[in-house]
Design a protein around this motif. Structure first.
Motif, PDB file in Angstrom:
ATOM      1  N   VAL A 323      38.341  36.693  43.551  1.00  0.00           N
ATOM      2  CA  VAL A 323      38.376  35.666  42.508  1.00  0.00           C
ATOM      3  C   VAL A 323      38.014  36.322  41.191  1.00  0.00           C
ATOM      4  O   VAL A 323      37.144  37.202  41.135  1.00  0.00           O
ATOM      5  N   ASN A 324      38.686  35.938  40.133  1.00  0.00           N
ATOM      6  CA  ASN A 324      38.311  36.388  38.796  1.00  0.00           C
ATOM      7  C   ASN A 324      37.222  35.445  38.296  1.00  0.00           C
ATOM      8  O   ASN A 324      37.504  34.338  37.837  1.00  0.00           O
ATOM      9  N   ASP A 325      35.967  35.879  38.404  1.00  0.00           N
ATOM     10  CA  ASP A 325      34.856  35.032  37.992  1.00  0.00           C
ATOM     11  C   ASP A 325      34.373  35.362  36.587  1.00  0.00           C
ATOM     12  O   ASP A 325      33.283  34.971  36.177  1.00  0.00           O
ATOM     13  N   ASN A 326      35.224  36.055  35.841  1.00  0.00           N
ATOM     14  CA  ASN A 326      34.920  36.378  34.440  1.00  0.00           C
ATOM     15  C   ASN A 326      36.104  36.015  33.552  1.00  0.00           C
ATOM     16  O   ASN A 326      36.435  36.733  32.600  1.00  0.00           O
ATOM     17  N   ALA A 327      36.739  34.898  33.870  1.00  0.00           N
ATOM     18  CA  ALA A 327      37.904  34.461  33.101  1.00  0.00           C
ATOM     19  C   ALA A 327      37.482  34.046  31.692  1.00  0.00           C
ATOM     20  O   ALA A 327      36.335  33.651  31.455  1.00  0.00           O
ATOM     21  N   GLN A 328      38.418  34.153  30.758  1.00  0.00           N
ATOM     22  CA  GLN A 328      38.158  33.749  29.388  1.00  0.00           C
ATOM     23  C   GLN A 328      38.380  32.248  29.219  1.00  0.00           C
ATOM     24  O   GLN A 328      39.271  31.671  29.834  1.00  0.00           O
ATOM     25  N   PRO A 329      37.568  31.591  28.394  1.00  0.00           N
ATOM     26  CA  PRO A 329      37.797  30.172  28.141  1.00  0.00           C
ATOM     27  C   PRO A 329      39.108  29.948  27.398  1.00  0.00           C
ATOM     28  O   PRO A 329      39.622  30.858  26.740  1.00  0.00           O
TER      29      PRO A 329
END
Length: 388
Positions: A323-329
Motif C-alpha cells: 500500500v502507498n501509505d505516503n500518498a499526496q493530498p
C-alpha cells in the motif's frame, strides 16, 4: 491475507448489484430506490437491525460479531448518490435516466460495502459491532453532515469510522492513503461590484465597474502568492465573470464574479475568507464603487487521524500485499470530512485502473476492483475487533 475467497465467489453477484445501481442513478437526497435496494439486500443477508431516514434518506445497519466483550464499534461508510451528467460510456448497463449517471463510482462504493455486509453477517468473525453507513447526497448536498446532525455517531456509539473512494489512474485493486489532510475544504464565493454605469465615450462621468472588478479579480490571486505559506496548498479560482451589459459601448453598472477556494488547512480556510472580503471591499471603495460579498461555506478538509490511518493502511496491505501509505493530498473535497470531525478515522483510495476521471461522462467504476474493496472493509473490521 489476500483477497478473501468469499468475495471472489461473490464477485459476479456484487457486480450485478453494482450494474443495477448504475442503470438507476438518483441524485442528492432523492435516493429512495437506491436506499430501498440496500435495505432489501441487507435483509436478505439476515441483518435485522436496520434504520432508514437518517440524514433524510440514509441507511444505517449493524452487524454483531460472535462476541462483544469490549464494546468496540467501528463504522464503515459508502455514498449512494449519482451526478446530473448525461452518460457517454456506451455500456450495456448505462444509465436509464436521462441526465443522471454514476459518474463518481458511488454505485461501486455501495456495492462493495454491501458485499462486506454479506460476508460479515455470515461469518461474524469479530468481537464487537460493525455499523454500516449508506449515505445520501455526497455530491454537494452534505449528506454526511445531515447524518451526523441526526446523531449518527452517538446513536450507534461509533468509536471510529472509515470510508473508501475509487481512484482513476491507480492500478486496479491497489490502495493509497495519506496521513492528515487528504482532501481539501471547498468554499464558494460571489462578489457583486456596483459602480455607476455610463457611456463608454464618457468614462469620467461613470464609475467603471468592469475595471474595478478586474482589479479585484487580479488582487485575489495575491492571497495564494502572498498570504499563504509557500509549502501549504490553497487554490483560489474565479470561474464566472459577467457584467450587466453586453454592449461594447456601455460601462456596466454592476459586475458579478463567482469562484471557489480550496485548502487543506483550516487556518488558511479562515484567512482566505477574510482576505477575499477585505480585498473586494477595499478595492471597490478605492475606486468609488461598492462590493457585496456572499460566502458559501462548503465541505471542510478531510483529515485522516494518525492511528486510524495506520489501521486502514495495514488492512489494505493485508489485502493487496502493498500500500502507498505516503500518498499526496489532492484538492477535491469530500463530505466524509464531517464524520471525521466527530470521530477518528480514515479515508482510503482504491485503484480504478486506466479509466476516465471521476465526474466525466465516460467514467465507469471498474468491477475488477470489487473483491479488493470488499476485502478491505471486512479485513478492517476483523483487525480492529479481532475475534476471541
Amino acid at each position: 491475507m489476500p483477497i478473501k475467497n468469499s468475495f471472489a465467489e461473490m464477485h459476479g453477484e456484487i457486480t450485478g448489484w453494482r450494474r443495477h445501481l448504475h442503470e438507476n442513478p438518483e441524485l442528492l437526497y432523492d435516493v429512495h430506490e437506491t436506499a430501498a435496494f440496500v435495505v432489501e439486500r441487507l435483509k436478505e443477508f439476515g441483518i435485522t437491525d436496520i434504520t432508514t431516514g437518517i440524514g433524510k434518506t440514509g441507511v444505517v445497519a449493524t452487524v454483531k460479531g460472535k462476541t462483544d466483550t469490549k464494546g468496540r464499534v467501528v463504522g464503515l461508510r459508502a455514498d449512494m448518490d449519482a451526478l446530473p451528467i448525461e452518460e457517454a460510456t456506451g455500456a450495456d448497463y448505462a444509465s436509464k435516466v436521462p441526465g443522471k449517471m454514476h459518474a463518481c463510482g458511488h454505485d461501486g462504493h455501495t456495492s462493495m460495502l454491501l458485499g462486506a455486509a454479506k460476508y460479515l453477517a455470515e461469518t461474524r468473525n469479530f468481537d464487537g459491532t460493525a455499523v454500516l453507513i449508506f449515505q445520501p447526497a455526497e455530491e454537494g448536498g452534505a449528506g454526511g453532515k445531515a447524518m451526523c446532525d441526526d446523531g449518527l455517531m452517538d446513536r450507534w456509539s461509533i468509536q471510529e469510522v472509515y470510508g473508501m473512494h475509487n481512484a482513476p489512474g491507480l492500478p486496479v485493486g491497489e490502495f493509497e492513503i495519506c496521513n492528515g489532510a487528504s482532501l481539501a475544504s471547498s468554499d464558494e464565493f460571489e462578489i457583486v461590484v456596483t459602480g455607476k454605469g455610463g457611456h463608454a465615450a464618457m468614462p469620467h462621468e461613470a464609475v467603471d465597474t468592469t475595471l474595478v472588478a478586474a482589479q479585484i479579480l487580479i488582487s485575489l490571486q495575491t492571497i495564494v502568492s502572498r498570504n499563504v505559506d509557500p509549502i501549504k496548498r490553497v487554490v483560489l479560482t474565479v470561474g464566472t465573470f459577467e457584467t450587466d451589459s453586453e454592449a461594447s459601448n456601455v460601462i456596466a453598472h454592476s459586475v458579478r464574479m463567482a469562484g471557489t477556494v480550496r485548502t487543506l488547512d483550516p487556518e488558511y480556510r479562515k484567512i482566505a475568507e477574510e482576505r477575499v472580503r477585505r480585498i473586494a471591499t477595499d478595492t471597490a471603495s478605492a475606486f468609488g464603487a461598492t462590493a457585496e460579498i456572499n460566502w458559501d461555506a462548503g465541505y471542510p478538509a478531510t483529515i485522516n487521524t494518525p492511528d486510524e490511518t495506520v489501521y486502514a493502511a495495514d488492512a489494505a496491505r493485508a489485502v493487496a500485499g502493498t500500500v502507498n501509505d505516503n500518498a499526496q493530498p489532492i484538492m477535491p473535497s469530500e463530505d466524509f470530512a464531517y464524520m471525521l470531525e466527530e470521530r477518528p478515522g480514515a479515508y482510503i483510495s482504491i485503484g480504478n485502473g486506466d479509466s476516465a476521471m471521476c465526474h466525466h461522462p465516460a467514467f465507469d467504476f471498474n468491477d475488477d476492483a470489487i473483491p479488493a474493496g470488499c476485502s478491505w472493509f471486512a479485513e478492517l473490521v476483523e483487525r480492529r475487533m479481532p475475534a476471541l
